[in-house]
Design a protein around this motif. Structure first.
Motif, short mmCIF file in Angstrom:
data_model
loop_
_atom_site.label_atom_id
_atom_site.label_comp_id
_atom_site.label_asym_id
_atom_site.label_seq_id
_atom_site.Cartn_x
_atom_site.Cartn_y
_atom_site.Cartn_z
N ARG A 82 0.84 -1.20 0.00
CA ARG A 82 0.00 0.00 0.00
C ARG A 82 0.88 1.25 0.00
NH1 ARG A 82 -2.23 -3.30 3.71
NH2 ARG A 82 -1.71 -2.01 5.51
N TYR A 83 1.94 1.23 0.78
CA TYR A 83 2.89 2.34 0.84
C TYR A 83 3.51 2.61 -0.54
CZ TYR A 83 7.75 3.98 1.44
OH TYR A 83 8.96 4.60 1.29
N LYS A 84 3.98 1.54 -1.20
CA LYS A 84 4.62 1.71 -2.51
C LYS A 84 3.64 2.24 -3.55
CE LYS A 84 8.39 -1.58 -2.02
NZ LYS A 84 8.96 -2.88 -2.45
N GLU A 85 2.40 1.75 -3.53
CA GLU A 85 1.41 2.27 -4.48
C GLU A 85 1.09 3.72 -4.18
OE1 GLU A 85 0.27 1.04 -7.39
OE2 GLU A 85 1.79 -0.46 -6.95
N ALA A 86 0.99 4.07 -2.90
CA ALA A 86 0.74 5.46 -2.52
C ALA A 86 1.86 6.36 -3.04
CB ALA A 86 0.61 5.58 -1.00
N LEU A 87 3.10 5.91 -2.93
CA LEU A 87 4.23 6.67 -3.48
C LEU A 87 4.07 6.85 -4.98
CD1 LEU A 87 7.48 5.28 -1.80
CD2 LEU A 87 6.66 7.64 -1.76
N ASP A 88 3.77 5.75 -5.68
CA ASP A 88 3.63 5.79 -7.13
C ASP A 88 2.48 6.70 -7.57
OD1 ASP A 88 5.78 4.10 -7.42
OD2 ASP A 88 4.58 2.33 -7.92
N ILE A 89 1.40 6.70 -6.81
CA ILE A 89 0.25 7.54 -7.13
C ILE A 89 0.56 9.01 -6.89
CG2 ILE A 89 -2.11 8.13 -6.36
CD1 ILE A 89 -2.53 5.11 -5.86
N GLY A 90 1.50 9.27 -6.00
CA GLY A 90 1.86 10.66 -5.68
C GLY A 90 1.28 11.16 -4.38
N MET A 91 0.82 10.25 -3.53
CA MET A 91 0.31 10.68 -2.23
C MET A 91 1.46 11.24 -1.40
SD MET A 91 -2.42 7.64 -1.33
CE MET A 91 -3.08 8.49 0.11
N LYS A 92 1.16 12.27 -0.64
CA LYS A 92 2.17 12.89 0.23
C LYS A 92 2.05 12.40 1.67
CE LYS A 92 3.53 15.56 -3.11
NZ LYS A 92 4.44 14.92 -4.03
N ARG A 93 0.85 11.96 2.05
CA ARG A 93 0.62 11.47 3.41
C ARG A 93 -0.24 10.21 3.35
NH1 ARG A 93 -2.36 15.78 6.59
NH2 ARG A 93 -3.58 15.81 4.69
N ILE A 94 -0.01 9.28 4.28
CA ILE A 94 -0.83 8.08 4.39
C ILE A 94 -1.09 7.81 5.87
CG2 ILE A 94 -0.08 7.06 2.21
CD1 ILE A 94 1.75 5.18 3.78
N PRO A 95 -2.19 7.08 6.17
CA PRO A 95 -2.50 6.79 7.58
C PRO A 95 -1.66 5.63 8.12
CG PRO A 95 -4.21 5.91 6.16
CD PRO A 95 -3.26 6.65 5.28
N ILE A 96 -1.25 5.77 9.38
CA ILE A 96 -0.48 4.73 10.04
C ILE A 96 -1.10 4.39 11.39
CG2 ILE A 96 1.68 5.44 8.95
CD1 ILE A 96 2.47 6.51 11.86
N ILE A 97 -0.71 3.23 11.90
CA ILE A 97 -0.93 2.88 13.30
C ILE A 97 0.45 2.56 13.85
CG2 ILE A 97 -1.88 1.20 14.92
CD1 ILE A 97 -4.31 0.98 13.10
N ASN A 98 0.84 3.30 14.90
CA ASN A 98 2.14 3.13 15.53
C ASN A 98 2.06 2.01 16.56
OD1 ASN A 98 4.60 3.34 16.84
ND2 ASN A 98 4.19 5.37 17.69
N LEU A 99 2.82 0.94 16.35
CA LEU A 99 2.85 -0.19 17.28
C LEU A 99 3.80 0.03 18.44
CD1 LEU A 99 2.91 -3.06 14.63
CD2 LEU A 99 0.93 -2.13 15.85
N GLY A 100 4.52 1.14 18.43
CA GLY A 100 5.47 1.43 19.49
C GLY A 100 6.82 0.82 19.21
N PRO A 101 7.75 0.99 20.14
CA PRO A 101 9.13 0.52 19.93
C PRO A 101 9.28 -0.98 20.18
CG PRO A 101 8.96 1.59 22.04
CD PRO A 101 7.61 1.75 21.38
N ILE A 102 8.70 -1.78 19.30
CA ILE A 102 8.77 -3.23 19.45
C ILE A 102 10.08 -3.76 18.88
CG2 ILE A 102 6.26 -3.53 19.47
CD1 ILE A 102 6.37 -4.28 16.52
N THR A 103 10.48 -4.94 19.34
CA THR A 103 11.73 -5.55 18.89
C THR A 103 11.61 -6.03 17.45
OG1 THR A 103 11.08 -7.78 19.57
CG2 THR A 103 12.20 -6.38 21.24
N ASP A 104 12.76 -6.32 16.85
CA ASP A 104 12.78 -6.89 15.50
C ASP A 104 11.98 -8.19 15.47
OD1 ASP A 104 14.41 -4.84 14.62
OD2 ASP A 104 16.18 -6.11 14.32
N GLU A 105 12.18 -9.02 16.47
CA GLU A 105 11.49 -10.31 16.50
C GLU A 105 9.98 -10.13 16.57
OE1 GLU A 105 15.62 -10.62 17.62
OE2 GLU A 105 14.03 -9.43 18.56
N HIS A 106 9.52 -9.22 17.41
CA HIS A 106 8.08 -8.96 17.54
C HIS A 106 7.54 -8.38 16.22
CE1 HIS A 106 4.67 -7.12 20.20
NE2 HIS A 106 4.21 -7.97 19.32
N ALA A 107 8.28 -7.47 15.61
CA ALA A 107 7.85 -6.89 14.33
C ALA A 107 7.74 -7.96 13.25
CB ALA A 107 8.82 -5.79 13.91
#
Length: 157
Positions: A82-107
C-alpha cells in the motif's frame, strides 16, 4: 462514512485522517516475505483509487541502528505494498498505526501474522457472492473491482 480527499485524489476515511504522516517519513523493513505480481499491484492501485486508503499501514519507530541521513522516522511492519502504491500515485501522506518501539522479533512475528491470519474463503460461499455481485453490478464491474482474472470470475459464476 464521510471521506476526506487528499493528494492524488485518494480518499481517506475521516476516522483515519488524524493518523496521517508524511510518506517520506516511512521506510520498508528488510524482511518482508510478501510479494505482489503486476496483476495484483494493478488491482491494489485500482482499489486505492476507487475505495480510498481504508487500511492504515502498521509501523514502529525506526530503530536507532537503522537511522541514517534519511527523513525516515517509521519502519513499516505491515502495508509495504500500500505504501509503494501510494508513493507511485503521488500521495504525500498516508495513515499509520504506531505499534510502538517493538523488537525486531516482535515486528517480524506481526508481519507474518498480518499476512496470514485473515482466514480463508469458503469456496462455495465466495462463488455465490461473486455470482450475486455479477448479477447486481455486472461481470465487468466485478472483474474490475476484485483481484481475480475474468476467467476466474466466470468459473465462480
Amino acid at each position: 462514512m464521510t471521506d476526506t480527499v487528499i493528494e492524488a485524489g485518494i480518499a481517506i476515511p475521516d476516522d483515519l485522517a488524524d493518523k496521517l504522516v508524511d510518506i517520506v517519513t516511512l521506510t520498508p523493513n528488510t524482511w518482508n516475505p510478501n510479494r505482489m505480481d503486476s496483476f495484483m499491484r494493478d488491482k491494489l492501485r485500482k482499489a486505492l483509487e476507487k475505495d480510498g486508503f481504508i487500511v492504515p499501514v502498521l509501523v514502529r519507530p525506526l530503530p536507532p541502528a537503522r537511522k541514517s541521513a534519511t527523513a525516515a522516522l517509521w519502519e513499516i511492519v505491515d502495508g509495504e505494498h500500500r505504501y509503494k502504491e501510494a508513493l507511485d500515485i503521488g500521495m504525500k501522506r498516508i495513515p499509520i498505526i504506531n505499534l510502538g518501539p517493538i523488537t525486531d522479533e516482535h515486528a517480524k512475528l506481526i508481519t507474518v501474522k498480518a499476512n496470514t491470519l485473515r482466514g480463508e474463503f469458503d469456496a462455495v460461499k465466495l462463488a455465490e457472492m461473486v455470482a450475486e455481485l455479477s448479477n447486481e453490478l455486472g461481470v465487468t464491474a466485478v472483474v474490475e473491482s476484485l483481484p481475480y482474472t475474468p476467467e476466474r470470475v466466470q468459473a465462480m459464476i
